[in-house]
Scaffold this active site. Structure first.
Site, PDB file in Angstrom:
ATOM      1  N   CYS A  69     -51.403  -4.029  -6.767  1.00  0.00           N
ATOM      2  CA  CYS A  69     -52.412  -4.253  -5.727  1.00  0.00           C
ATOM      3  C   CYS A  69     -51.803  -4.986  -4.526  1.00  0.00           C
ATOM      4  O   CYS A  69     -51.458  -6.163  -4.623  1.00  0.00           O
ATOM      5  CB  CYS A  69     -53.571  -5.053  -6.328  1.00  0.00           C
ATOM      6  SG  CYS A  69     -54.784  -5.653  -5.140  1.00  0.00           S
ATOM      7  N   CYS A  72     -53.685  -8.106  -3.392  1.00  0.00           N
ATOM      8  CA  CYS A  72     -53.486  -9.176  -4.385  1.00  0.00           C
ATOM      9  C   CYS A  72     -52.171  -9.901  -4.123  1.00  0.00           C
ATOM     10  O   CYS A  72     -52.123 -11.139  -4.132  1.00  0.00           O
ATOM     11  CB  CYS A  72     -53.468  -8.610  -5.802  1.00  0.00           C
ATOM     12  SG  CYS A  72     -54.994  -7.826  -6.336  1.00  0.00           S
TER      13      CYS A  72
END
Length: 149
Positions: A69, A72
């Site tokens: 991600c 993230c």
């Protein structure tokens, strides 16, 4: 909060009782010696997450993330900065939803990054999406004050 606070060691999952007036003195786990309120983000497994969310008296903010991600990974330094800003009054941890998909199911996570704030055995609030450190810190402060009432 007066007296003592239950604080789960995020390294070995032992529950420690720490006098509230000693939280700023760098308390260590009575079992493994790890620092309990040092402002570092700890990676958790589902067992440690479960124990900490149910046992801790201090606010615990958990970042649900995955290595693939991009947002993230972008937010990780901001999350670490917010952890340092709020230590020793709140603790920060993260759990990899790729390694532990059952956690996503348990908490009904549909998208990451997702921050969930826990206190006193309950989920207090959620914040989705990558955020800057100050916004993360403000989120924890606002919801921690509300849940302490």
């Amino acid at each position: 909060m007066s007296g003592s606070a239950k604080v789960t060691c995020l390294e070995c999952s032992a529950v420690n009782r720490v006098p509230v007036d000693r939280l700023t003195a760098g308390p260590k786990c009575g079992v493994c010696g790890a620092k309990l309120t040092d402002g570092k983000v700890r990676a958790l497994d589902p067992k440690a997450l479960d124990k900490a969310t149910k046992s801790d008296d201090l606010p615990l903010l958990v970042d649900f993330w995955a290595p693939w991600c991009g947002p993230c990974r972008m937010m990780a330094p901001q999350f670490e900065q917010a952890a340092r800003m709020l230590a020793p009054n709140a603790r920060f941890a993260k759990i990899d939803t790729q390694d532990f998909p059952q956690v996503s199911q348990k908490f009904g996570i549909r998208g990451i990054p997702l921050l969930i704030l826990f206190r006193g055995g309950k989920e207090v609030a959620r914040l989705s999406g990558a955020r800057p450190a100050q916004e993360i810190a403000d989120f924890v402060r606002s919801h921690s004050a509300a849940s302490a009432r």
